[in-house]
Design a protein around this motif. Structure first.
Motif, PDB file in Angstrom:
ATOM      1  N   SER A  17       0.795  -1.227   0.000  1.00 46.14           N
ATOM      2  CA  SER A  17       0.000   0.000   0.000  1.00 46.14           C
ATOM      3  C   SER A  17       0.828   1.278   0.000  1.00 46.14           C
ATOM      4  O   SER A  17       0.368   2.326  -0.462  1.00 46.14           O
ATOM      5  CB  SER A  17      -0.951   0.009   1.205  1.00 46.14           C
ATOM      6  OG  SER A  17      -0.214  -0.070   2.415  1.00 46.14           O
ATOM      7  N   LYS A  18       2.065   1.215   0.497  1.00 48.64           N
ATOM      8  CA  LYS A  18       2.882   2.425   0.573  1.00 48.64           C
ATOM      9  C   LYS A  18       3.903   2.513  -0.565  1.00 48.64           C
ATOM     10  O   LYS A  18       4.837   3.301  -0.526  1.00 48.64           O
ATOM     11  CB  LYS A  18       3.624   2.446   1.907  1.00 48.64           C
ATOM     12  CG  LYS A  18       2.659   2.412   3.090  1.00 48.64           C
ATOM     13  CD  LYS A  18       2.747   3.646   3.923  1.00 48.64           C
ATOM     14  CE  LYS A  18       1.744   3.584   5.079  1.00 48.64           C
ATOM     15  NZ  LYS A  18       2.394   3.506   6.371  1.00 48.64           N
ATOM     16  N   GLY A  19       3.715   1.678  -1.582  1.00 49.49           N
ATOM     17  CA  GLY A  19       4.616   1.696  -2.729  1.00 49.49           C
ATOM     18  C   GLY A  19       5.519   0.478  -2.775  1.00 49.49           C
ATOM     19  O   GLY A  19       5.737  -0.196  -1.770  1.00 49.49           O
ATOM     20  N   TYR A  20       6.050   0.197  -3.944  1.00 43.41           N
ATOM     21  CA  TYR A  20       6.894  -0.974  -4.145  1.00 43.41           C
ATOM     22  C   TYR A  20       7.662  -0.796  -5.438  1.00 43.41           C
ATOM     23  O   TYR A  20       7.272  -0.034  -6.325  1.00 43.41           O
ATOM     24  CB  TYR A  20       6.040  -2.253  -4.234  1.00 43.41           C
ATOM     25  CG  TYR A  20       4.934  -2.134  -5.249  1.00 43.41           C
ATOM     26  CD1 TYR A  20       5.144  -2.441  -6.589  1.00 43.41           C
ATOM     27  CD2 TYR A  20       3.677  -1.649  -4.874  1.00 43.41           C
ATOM     28  CE1 TYR A  20       4.152  -2.279  -7.525  1.00 43.41           C
ATOM     29  CE2 TYR A  20       2.671  -1.475  -5.810  1.00 43.41           C
ATOM     30  CZ  TYR A  20       2.910  -1.796  -7.128  1.00 43.41           C
ATOM     31  OH  TYR A  20       1.923  -1.614  -8.068  1.00 43.41           O
ATOM     32  N   PHE A  21       8.777  -1.491  -5.520  1.00 39.49           N
ATOM     33  CA  PHE A  21       9.533  -1.533  -6.770  1.00 39.49           C
ATOM     34  C   PHE A  21       9.841  -2.994  -7.076  1.00 39.49           C
ATOM     35  O   PHE A  21      10.141  -3.779  -6.167  1.00 39.49           O
ATOM     36  CB  PHE A  21      10.841  -0.742  -6.662  1.00 39.49           C
ATOM     37  CG  PHE A  21      11.709  -0.878  -7.882  1.00 39.49           C
ATOM     38  CD1 PHE A  21      11.312  -0.323  -9.073  1.00 39.49           C
ATOM     39  CD2 PHE A  21      12.903  -1.597  -7.833  1.00 39.49           C
ATOM     40  CE1 PHE A  21      12.088  -0.462 -10.217  1.00 39.49           C
ATOM     41  CE2 PHE A  21      13.679  -1.750  -8.968  1.00 39.49           C
ATOM     42  CZ  PHE A  21      13.271  -1.171 -10.163  1.00 39.49           C
ATOM     43  N   ILE A  22       9.768  -3.362  -8.348  1.00 35.38           N
ATOM     44  CA  ILE A  22       9.977  -4.755  -8.751  1.00 35.38           C
ATOM     45  C   ILE A  22      11.445  -4.940  -9.129  1.00 35.38           C
ATOM     46  O   ILE A  22      11.927  -4.326 -10.088  1.00 35.38           O
ATOM     47  CB  ILE A  22       9.064  -5.119  -9.938  1.00 35.38           C
ATOM     48  CG1 ILE A  22       7.598  -4.887  -9.564  1.00 35.38           C
ATOM     49  CG2 ILE A  22       9.277  -6.581 -10.340  1.00 35.38           C
ATOM     50  CD1 ILE A  22       6.667  -4.862 -10.739  1.00 35.38           C
ATOM     51  N   ILE A  23      12.149  -5.764  -8.384  1.00 33.41           N
ATOM     52  CA  ILE A  23      13.569  -5.984  -8.660  1.00 33.41           C
ATOM     53  C   ILE A  23      13.730  -7.012  -9.780  1.00 33.41           C
ATOM     54  O   ILE A  23      12.840  -7.822 -10.029  1.00 33.41           O
ATOM     55  CB  ILE A  23      14.333  -6.451  -7.400  1.00 33.41           C
ATOM     56  CG1 ILE A  23      13.821  -7.814  -6.917  1.00 33.41           C
ATOM     57  CG2 ILE A  23      14.224  -5.416  -6.285  1.00 33.41           C
ATOM     58  CD1 ILE A  23      14.677  -8.439  -5.824  1.00 33.41           C
ATOM     59  N   ASP A  24      14.876  -6.986 -10.438  1.00 28.79           N
ATOM     60  CA  ASP A  24      15.147  -7.937 -11.510  1.00 28.79           C
ATOM     61  C   ASP A  24      15.944  -9.135 -10.979  1.00 28.79           C
ATOM     62  O   ASP A  24      16.284  -9.205  -9.787  1.00 28.79           O
ATOM     63  CB  ASP A  24      15.884  -7.267 -12.671  1.00 28.79           C
ATOM     64  CG  ASP A  24      17.253  -6.713 -12.258  1.00 28.79           C
ATOM     65  OD1 ASP A  24      17.710  -7.001 -11.137  1.00 28.79           O
ATOM     66  OD2 ASP A  24      17.858  -5.990 -13.069  1.00 28.79           O
ATOM     67  N   GLU A  25      16.224 -10.087 -11.873  1.00 29.78           N
ATOM     68  CA  GLU A  25      16.928 -11.304 -11.473  1.00 29.78           C
ATOM     69  C   GLU A  25      18.338 -11.007 -10.964  1.00 29.78           C
ATOM     70  O   GLU A  25      18.837 -11.688 -10.069  1.00 29.78           O
ATOM     71  CB  GLU A  25      16.996 -12.278 -12.659  1.00 29.78           C
ATOM     72  CG  GLU A  25      15.645 -12.823 -13.085  1.00 29.78           C
ATOM     73  CD  GLU A  25      15.747 -13.707 -14.312  1.00 29.78           C
ATOM     74  OE1 GLU A  25      16.873 -13.885 -14.825  1.00 29.78           O
ATOM     75  OE2 GLU A  25      14.711 -14.215 -14.759  1.00 29.78           O
TER      76      GLU A  25
END
Length: 583
Positions: free
Chosen positions: A109-117
């Motif tokens: 809910s407070k934000g997120y970032f999608i990391i790579d492999e």
């Protein structure tokens, strides 16, 4: 919008029936049967039935490339894309579940970032080291529970998620908040799942929950059990009975059995590797052409490049376009040296070969999307460029929770990118200028946004690492080549050319240990699946060819223990039965 007659024009009776079927459909599409053409026309047909509807007609594909191809074909047909959505299951979950409903997840809910492999592996290694584990370069740190627990805690602290967590959080949200599925179902008219045999259980489950919230949604699952080569990634080819039970409906089984791609000889060859019997037959205009099918088990590893170069020269002299020739191997590590040697022996020939780009493919990273917009041709694929720009805006606004100006549009992003194309001969300098200009346009102060400084630093650290590690050029023209459609003889893996077709296919390293992988030879839990998995890979390999197929089980290739690899058992048996050349 084209009318029904125009949409269906030129289809075979099988293809037309699949496009028009009002029922939920399980469509088996044999190799070369016009699957992409059929599903593209079905999407257009669904959209044309209710042109004023605001509901989505969704196509879920296995790759971004397949999604782009469908969108491009629809655009070429003059189809209004405003009611059509194409993309992978992860992109679907991001757009329809995660972004609109992240507020209902304490974790997101407070934000997120999608990391790579790359970042995922780095985290795993560092955690294992901190825990005092001594791992070899081949060990997977995530096989240890302690590493997984610490990894998930680290991601939570950093407001990060990895690629597979997209599905996990989507499943959790859709289960815990049933209204989410009802809301999504209310805006969807149809769902078409391409390559259903590569769909995993969680993906089936998410789509089933949405469908059961409104069973007026029309479903079509398209694929081929014989081409289910992603079982190691969790792919499950569900039967009609299993789909009926999961979706609580009845699917109509239909088939595309006419192969427009290959000769009778090629079709008869790959039918020997069917794990599920079909009635596929060649209906190609050249179906009676003899072509060449040759299986060689006597050429040594050291002479292999020369043999392949001779075949390529012969094909080119006979008039086969370079793009219609493909060289395959079961695994990537074989191809890097092979492509280098072929380029040395055939300097006048173009190759679409495995290359390492300074900028790693990462479609969920907003900076990668800006790089793609910068380096791909600006005057081509306008609809795809608009989609990329829209996705960039969504990631910044919805994933990273950064406030953006209300009136910002994808055209604004494209204009800012195009402005920086000729600023400098160095591509990385241009890319940094693009990022600065776009963030300025969006009124973003990078230093005031917690996620962006780390994101930017990691992004360029990875570029620096790849440039130094592989001695890669960074001038604008060199980087642009990685983002253009390549030309020349294709060099790839069997997995990499699934869905492709070539006049001539040359396959090497057809050896036990490579095909099948040692796991299916040694590991007790995988041994029972050896024949099935090997047969499916050989089926996909052979069915890429239109007319000519050259298969090599080269000699003198040694294992780490010094033993010589032997020809793939399943292929040797079929070669003997078909009296193919073994010289």
């Amino acid at each position: 919008m084209p009318g029904f007659a125009e949409i269906l024009r030129g289809l075979s009776p099988e293809q037309e029936a699949a496009c028009q079927a009002p029922e939920n459909v399980l469509l088996t599409a044999c190799p070369g049967s016009g699957k992409t053409r059929t599903l593209t026309r079905r999407l257009a047909y669904q959209a044309a039935q209710e042109p004023a509807s605001k509901k989505w007609n969704v196509a879920i594909t296995f790759t971004n490339r397949a999604a782009d191809e469908i969108a491009s074909r629809l655009d070429d047909m003059g189809i209004d894309l405003s009611s059509i959505w194409t993309g992978t299951i992860h992109q679907f979950c991001m757009q329809f579940i995660i972004r609109p409903y992240a507020m209902y997840s304490r974790r997101l809910s407070k934000g997120y970032f999608i990391i790579d492999e790359y970042t995922q592996r780095e985290y795993g290694r560092n955690i294992a080291k901190d825990l005092g584990m001594q791992l070899s370069s081949f060990d997977d740190p995530f096989q240890y529970r302690a590493v997984v627990t610490a990894y998930e805690a680290l991601l939570a602290a950093n407001k990060e998620i990895d690629f597979e967590m997209i599905l996990r959080f989507s499943a959790e949200l859709s289960s815990r908040c049933p209204f989410i599925c009802s809301n999504i179902a209310a805006v969807i008219n149809s769902v078409l799942v391409d390559e259903f045999q590569d769909t995993n259980e969680l993906q089936y489950s998410i789509l089933a929950k949405i469908y059961k919230a409104d069973k007026s949604i029309n479903l079509m699952f398209v694929g081929d059990v014989n081409q289910a080569i992603y079982g190691s990634l969790g792919g499950v080819a569900k039967s009609k009975a299993e789909l009926d039970a999961l979706y609580e409906t009845t699917f109509k089984e239909m088939s595309l059995t006419g192969c427009y791609r290959s000769t009778d000889r090629v079709v008869n060859l790959y039918r020997n590797f069917e794990v599920c019997e079909t009635s596929v037959c060649s209906v190609a205009e050249f179906k009676d052409a003899a072509g060449t099918i040759n299986y060689c088990r006597s050429v040594s590893k050291d002479n292999l490049t020369g043999e392949i170069a001779a075949i390529i020269r012969s094909e080119l002299v006979s008039g086969t376009p370079a793009e219609e020739i493909c060289v395959l191997a079961p695994q990537w590590q074989i191809l890097f040296s092979l492509s280098r040697n072929l380029r040395s022996q055939l300097p006048e020939v173009l190759f679409d070969a495995p290359d390492i780009s300074p900028i790693k493919y990462d479609p969920l990273n907003p900076l990668y999307l800006l790089a793609r917009l910068l380096f791909m041709p600006s005057g081509e694929n306008v609809s795809i460029r608009k989609r990329i720009a829209t996705e960039f805006i969504s990631i910044i606004r919805d994933d990273l929770k950064i406030m953006l100006p209300d009136k910002i549009q994808n055209y604004d992003i494209l204009s800012a990118v195009n402005h920086c194309r000729t600023l400098d001969a160095d591509g990385i300098v241009c890319l940094k200028a693009v990022i600065k200009r776009v963030f300025s346009l969006l009124r973003i102060d990078v230093n005031k946004e917690k996620a962006l400084p780390c994101l930017t630093e990691r992004f360029f650290d990875k570029i620096d690492f790849r440039v130094k590690q592989y001695s890669l050029p960074t001038d604008y023209d060199s980087i642009s080549r990685y983002f253009r459609d390549k030309q020349g003889v294709v060099i790839s893996t069997i997995h990499g050319v699934k869905g492709e077709e070539y006049t001539t296919v040359i396959a090497v390293c057809l050896l036990n240990g490579y095909l099948p992988h040692w796991d299916f030879i040694i590991k007790p839990e995988k041994k029972p699946f050896r024949k099935t998995e090997t047969s499916k890979l050989l089926y996909v390999l052979c069915s890429r060819a239109k007319q000519n197929l050259y298969l090599f089980s080269e000699t003198e290739r040694k294992t780490n223990k010094g033993s010589e690899y032997t020809p793939t058992d399943e292929l040797s048996l079929i070669a003997h039965n078909l009296s193919l050349s073994g010289t």
